[in-house]
Design a protein around this motif. Structure first.
Motif, PDB file in Angstrom:
ATOM      1  N   TYR A 150      -7.165   0.134   8.360  1.00  0.00           N
ATOM      2  CA  TYR A 150      -6.562  -0.345   7.117  1.00  0.00           C
ATOM      3  C   TYR A 150      -6.746  -1.858   6.982  1.00  0.00           C
ATOM      4  O   TYR A 150      -7.076  -2.358   5.902  1.00  0.00           O
ATOM      5  CB  TYR A 150      -5.063  -0.024   7.098  1.00  0.00           C
ATOM      6  N   LYS A 173       1.597   5.176   0.321  1.00  0.00           N
ATOM      7  CA  LYS A 173       0.977   6.231   1.113  1.00  0.00           C
ATOM      8  C   LYS A 173       1.745   7.533   0.942  1.00  0.00           C
ATOM      9  O   LYS A 173       2.965   7.560   1.063  1.00  0.00           O
ATOM     10  CB  LYS A 173       0.955   5.858   2.605  1.00  0.00           C
ATOM     11  N   VAL A 178      -3.723   7.196  -0.844  1.00  0.00           N
ATOM     12  CA  VAL A 178      -3.409   5.775  -0.789  1.00  0.00           C
ATOM     13  C   VAL A 178      -3.523   5.180  -2.190  1.00  0.00           C
ATOM     14  O   VAL A 178      -4.453   5.487  -2.935  1.00  0.00           O
ATOM     15  CB  VAL A 178      -4.383   5.042   0.162  1.00  0.00           C
ATOM     16  N   LEU A 212      -8.658  -3.611   3.871  1.00  0.00           N
ATOM     17  CA  LEU A 212      -7.942  -4.448   2.914  1.00  0.00           C
ATOM     18  C   LEU A 212      -8.508  -5.863   2.860  1.00  0.00           C
ATOM     19  O   LEU A 212      -8.600  -6.462   1.782  1.00  0.00           O
ATOM     20  CB  LEU A 212      -6.456  -4.493   3.273  1.00  0.00           C
ATOM     21  N   VAL A 256       0.860  -1.182   0.000  1.00  0.00           N
ATOM     22  CA  VAL A 256       0.000   0.000   0.000  1.00  0.00           C
ATOM     23  C   VAL A 256       0.895   1.230   0.000  1.00  0.00           C
ATOM     24  O   VAL A 256       1.644   1.462   0.958  1.00  0.00           O
ATOM     25  CB  VAL A 256      -0.928   0.020   1.238  1.00  0.00           C
ATOM     26  N   THR A 270      -3.196   1.244  -4.033  1.00  0.00           N
ATOM     27  CA  THR A 270      -2.973  -0.193  -3.886  1.00  0.00           C
ATOM     28  C   THR A 270      -3.703  -0.922  -4.999  1.00  0.00           C
ATOM     29  O   THR A 270      -4.819  -0.546  -5.377  1.00  0.00           O
ATOM     30  CB  THR A 270      -3.460  -0.700  -2.508  1.00  0.00           C
TER      31      THR A 270
END
Length: 216
Positions: A201, A117, A151, A205, A115, A153
């Protein structure tokens, strides 16, 4: 990967947190809303362990420099700033172990989710009985860190607003609530953070399959 805690011990802390996560790019109006406080910036990539699932635990490699293990200790209730925000308070205990980059394989090991950031961070502490926008000068004093983070991902973009209070356990909730009232004295542009967006988080996820592999 080998953890190397100093003198065989890990850094440990207890925190009270609330986080909201939203889809899409961070808008300039939201960044400007947050910039009324003194902020620092940081960019890094964290990797979260998603498989095997470990109920009540969050495990990640923070920026390639530390293994962080967080244990969930439940929720004391809901943070509510009238007409501005509602979110679930979460109590966490965290241990941090330094790791060497030489111990890490290149790429993303199976079961881990990287991830990216880009973080904007503001620090708040108690001064004269009031919350002020500056870090505490003393260890173990009541304080609250607030982050506004872009973010990325699995090829997708999101952004998140999070609060993390630390210090004496009996003052965590009041410190976080006072900080939230100060931050939300102006409404968040275009959004009213609610319970649907409020999650850690790790929870976020594990609820989202990886579009590149189809695995959650």
């Amino acid at each position: 990967m080998t953890a190397e805690p100093p003198a065989g011990r890990a850094g440990e802390e207890v925190s009270l947190e609330v986080r909201w996560i939203f889809p899409g790019r961070l808008e300039a109006a939201v960044a400007g809303w947050f910039a009324r406080f003194p902020i620092g910036t940081e960019s890094r990539e964290d990797s979260y362990l998603l498989d095997p699932r470990l109920p009540g635990l969050s495990v990640k490699i923070r920026g390639g420099r530390a293994l962080e293990v967080k244990m969930y200790h439940g929720s004391p209730g809901v943070l509510e700033v009238a007409g501005r925000a509602r979110g679930r308070l979460e109590s966490w205990q965290k241990w941090s172990f330094p790791v060497s980059a030489a111990d890490q394989d290149s790429g993303s090991p199976l079961g881990w989710r990287p991830v990216g950031k880009s973080r904007r961070m503001a620090h708040f502490s108690l001064a004269g009985g009031q919350i002020v926008a500056r870090p505490s000068e003393l260890d173990q004093e009541p304080q609250c860190d607030v982050e506004l983070t872009e973010v990325s991902t699995s090829g997708q973009e999101w952004w998140t607003l999070g609060f993390e209070a630390s210090g004496p356990s009996d003052l965590l909730e009041s410190t976080l609530e006072a900080t939230a009232r100060l931050v939300f004295d102006r409404p968040l542009p275009g959004e009213e953070p609610g319970l649907d967006e409020s999650k850690s988080y790790q929870q976020w996820l594990t609820q989202r399959p990886d579009p590149e592999t189809g695995a959650s």
